[in-house]
Write a protein that holds these residues in place. Structure first.
Motif, PDB file in Angstrom:
ATOM      1  N   GLU A  14       0.856  -1.253  -0.135  1.00  0.00           N
ATOM      2  CA  GLU A  14       0.092  -0.078  -0.043  1.00  0.00           C
ATOM      3  C   GLU A  14       0.783   1.132   0.101  1.00  0.00           C
ATOM      4  OE1 GLU A  14      -3.245   0.110   2.711  1.00  0.00           O
ATOM      5  OE2 GLU A  14      -3.293  -2.153   2.909  1.00  0.00           O
ATOM      6  N   ASN A  15       2.156   1.168   0.516  1.00  0.00           N
ATOM      7  CA  ASN A  15       3.058   2.323   0.494  1.00  0.00           C
ATOM      8  C   ASN A  15       2.618   3.447   1.209  1.00  0.00           C
ATOM      9  OD1 ASN A  15       5.462   2.922  -0.270  1.00  0.00           O
ATOM     10  ND2 ASN A  15       5.200   3.978  -1.903  1.00  0.00           N
ATOM     11  N   LEU A  16       1.875   3.501   2.298  1.00  0.00           N
ATOM     12  CA  LEU A  16       1.168   4.734   2.806  1.00  0.00           C
ATOM     13  C   LEU A  16       2.351   5.785   3.183  1.00  0.00           C
ATOM     14  CD1 LEU A  16      -1.671   3.239   5.092  1.00  0.00           C
ATOM     15  CD2 LEU A  16      -1.608   4.346   2.826  1.00  0.00           C
ATOM     16  N   PRO A  17       3.597   5.567   3.767  1.00  0.00           N
ATOM     17  CA  PRO A  17       4.530   6.328   4.211  1.00  0.00           C
ATOM     18  C   PRO A  17       5.240   6.695   3.042  1.00  0.00           C
ATOM     19  CG  PRO A  17       4.523   4.557   5.711  1.00  0.00           C
ATOM     20  CD  PRO A  17       3.646   4.068   4.713  1.00  0.00           C
ATOM     21  N   ILE A  18       5.758   7.959   3.105  1.00  0.00           N
ATOM     22  CA  ILE A  18       6.309   8.428   1.738  1.00  0.00           C
ATOM     23  C   ILE A  18       7.867   8.098   2.110  1.00  0.00           C
ATOM     24  CG2 ILE A  18       7.026  10.528   0.539  1.00  0.00           C
ATOM     25  CD1 ILE A  18       4.185  11.305   0.833  1.00  0.00           C
ATOM     26  N   ALA A  19       8.783   7.518   1.335  1.00  0.00           N
ATOM     27  CA  ALA A  19      10.042   7.513   1.621  1.00  0.00           C
ATOM     28  C   ALA A  19      10.704   8.741   1.499  1.00  0.00           C
ATOM     29  CB  ALA A  19      10.848   6.594   0.430  1.00  0.00           C
ATOM     30  N   PRO A  20      11.663   9.016   2.454  1.00  0.00           N
ATOM     31  CA  PRO A  20      12.653  10.185   2.412  1.00  0.00           C
ATOM     32  C   PRO A  20      13.295  10.439   1.288  1.00  0.00           C
ATOM     33  CG  PRO A  20      13.414   8.642   3.928  1.00  0.00           C
ATOM     34  CD  PRO A  20      12.388   8.126   3.486  1.00  0.00           C
ATOM     35  N   GLU A  21      13.795  11.634   0.928  1.00  0.00           N
ATOM     36  CA  GLU A  21      14.646  11.878  -0.121  1.00  0.00           C
ATOM     37  C   GLU A  21      15.972  11.299   0.235  1.00  0.00           C
ATOM     38  OE1 GLU A  21      15.099  15.460  -2.412  1.00  0.00           O
ATOM     39  OE2 GLU A  21      12.833  15.902  -2.286  1.00  0.00           O
ATOM     40  N   LEU A  22      16.383  10.403  -0.342  1.00  0.00           N
ATOM     41  CA  LEU A  22      17.754   9.708   0.014  1.00  0.00           C
ATOM     42  C   LEU A  22      19.007  10.072  -1.035  1.00  0.00           C
ATOM     43  CD1 LEU A  22      16.607   6.023   1.037  1.00  0.00           C
ATOM     44  CD2 LEU A  22      17.079   8.119   2.422  1.00  0.00           C
ATOM     45  N   ILE A  23      20.023   9.835  -0.678  1.00  0.00           N
ATOM     46  CA  ILE A  23      21.294  10.130  -1.518  1.00  0.00           C
ATOM     47  C   ILE A  23      21.084   9.151  -2.784  1.00  0.00           C
ATOM     48  CG2 ILE A  23      23.609  10.190  -2.128  1.00  0.00           C
ATOM     49  CD1 ILE A  23      23.730  10.923   0.877  1.00  0.00           C
ATOM     50  N   PRO A  24      21.021   9.790  -3.977  1.00  0.00           N
ATOM     51  CA  PRO A  24      20.734   8.691  -5.161  1.00  0.00           C
ATOM     52  C   PRO A  24      21.992   7.551  -5.163  1.00  0.00           C
ATOM     53  CG  PRO A  24      21.483  10.576  -6.046  1.00  0.00           C
ATOM     54  CD  PRO A  24      21.196  11.031  -4.478  1.00  0.00           C
ATOM     55  N   PRO A  25      21.836   6.496  -5.940  1.00  0.00           N
ATOM     56  CA  PRO A  25      22.972   5.451  -6.058  1.00  0.00           C
ATOM     57  C   PRO A  25      24.058   6.652  -7.012  1.00  0.00           C
ATOM     58  CG  PRO A  25      21.153   4.639  -7.149  1.00  0.00           C
ATOM     59  CD  PRO A  25      20.564   5.948  -6.441  1.00  0.00           C
ATOM     60  N   PRO A  26      25.508   5.581  -6.854  1.00  0.00           N
ATOM     61  CA  PRO A  26      26.495   6.342  -7.680  1.00  0.00           C
ATOM     62  C   PRO A  26      25.874   6.328  -9.278  1.00  0.00           C
ATOM     63  CG  PRO A  26      27.209   4.845  -6.132  1.00  0.00           C
ATOM     64  CD  PRO A  26      25.919   4.531  -6.165  1.00  0.00           C
ATOM     65  N   ALA A  27      26.273   7.432  -9.848  1.00  0.00           N
ATOM     66  CA  ALA A  27      25.946   7.496 -11.443  1.00  0.00           C
ATOM     67  C   ALA A  27      26.757   6.584 -12.144  1.00  0.00           C
ATOM     68  CB  ALA A  27      26.349   8.962 -11.847  1.00  0.00           C
ATOM     69  N   GLY A  28      26.182   5.976 -13.240  1.00  0.00           N
ATOM     70  CA  GLY A  28      26.988   5.174 -14.240  1.00  0.00           C
ATOM     71  C   GLY A  28      26.533   3.820 -13.924  1.00  0.00           C
TER      72      GLY A  28
END
Length: 300
Positions: A14-28
């Protein structure tokens, strides 16, 4: 109870909570076929968020925060625990059954080279005898187990083992791949082991949950740092494994601490004033001359 429902919903789709903005994975990094991705960039809380961006997230739960600690770019498992989904990992089971291929990728730093059993790094299983797949450490070796129609319900025999000495207490990139006929383990971008494993995944058990750092019977403990875990629904090629290895475990430069708008002048020397501390996660010096830090609107 009302307090329990949002927690259950987060892990049951259901995904009720919203995930926080996390550091994205490494580019590439390779993105094609990605089913689940964990970067362990959370700085608080008991959730480990699936940041793959594909279908419903398969979020994981840390039951006891006293057993873990935060490290730059990762999560350190310091004593026996199990980080797992609370519901069956259908995203993985169904996605992998559809292709009969798999890649299990982990950037890890083992706490020691004595843990065995083997010690579970990542597992889709029920107990010590029943599994769909497992990536594990067996002292100085790494091993992978995979259930197919020609392999037992424990994913063995055969298992794939690297030679002794493959596991160390440094940060390592370990990848298990399997085409419809061959399983391989790569260590730091290079092939370390190969084994013929035939059959398909039609006999997989859909009731199994996905877990990290232990078996669901809590007797195959793995200790160390988790920096990235990814599951793909296809066999990454040697070139793609090398690509993810080159991308690294973490973003190399992260914001470690900052002090915005303090009392008094913003321009006085530290420890006063406004300041931002950058942390270099790599072992290589990085020149940040000319870098600019912006706010959310990219205007300041």
């Amino acid at each position: 109870p009302n307090s329990v429902r949002p927690l259950c919903a987060m892990f049951e789709g259901e995904n009720l909570p919203i995930a926080p903005e996390l550091i994205p994975p490494p580019a590439g990094r390779v993105s094609g076929g990605l089913l689940a991705l964990y970067t362990f960039e959370e700085n608080s809380g008991q959730a480990v968020w699936d940041v793959s961006g594909t279908s419903t997230p398969l979020n994981l739960w840390i039951p006891d925060l006293t057993k873990v600690s935060r490290v730059p770019g990762g999560l350190s498992v310091n004593s026996s625990t199990l980080i797992s989904s609370l519901a069956p990992a259908l995203k993985l089971t169904n996605g992998l059954k559809a292709t009969n291929e798999i890649t299990i990728e982990a950037w890890i730093k083992p706490a020691n080279t004595a843990q065995d059993g083997p010690a579970r790094i990542a597992t889709l299983s029920q107990d010590t005898l029943l599994r769909n797949f497992t990536l594990a450490q067996d002292a100085t070796k790494y091993t992978g187990r995979l259930r197919t129609t020609t392999v037992g319900t424990n994913g063995i025999p055969p298992a794939v083992f690297t030679p002794s000495g493959a596991a160390s207490t440094t940060l390592q990139h370990i990848v298990y791949t399997r085409t419809p006929s061959t399983a391989k383990i790569y260590a730091d971008g290079a092939e370390a082991a190969s084994e013929a494993i035939t059959g398909n995944f039609s006999n997989w058990d859909s009731s199994f949950r996905f877990g990290l750092a232990n078996e669901f019977t809590m007797n195959r403990t793995w200790l160390g740092e988790l920096h990235l875990v990814a599951i793909y629904d296809r066999d990454l090629s040697a070139a793609e494994v090398a690509q993810n290895f080159s991308a690294g475990a973490d973003n190399q430069i992260v914001i470690n601490e900052f002090l915005p708008n303090p009392t008094g002048s913003d321009d006085v020397a530290m420890p006063g004033g406004e300041w931002v501390e950058l942390y270099n996660l790599s072992a290589t010096a990085i020149d940040v001359a000319g870098w600019t830090l912006y706010d959310d609107s990219d205007s300041n």
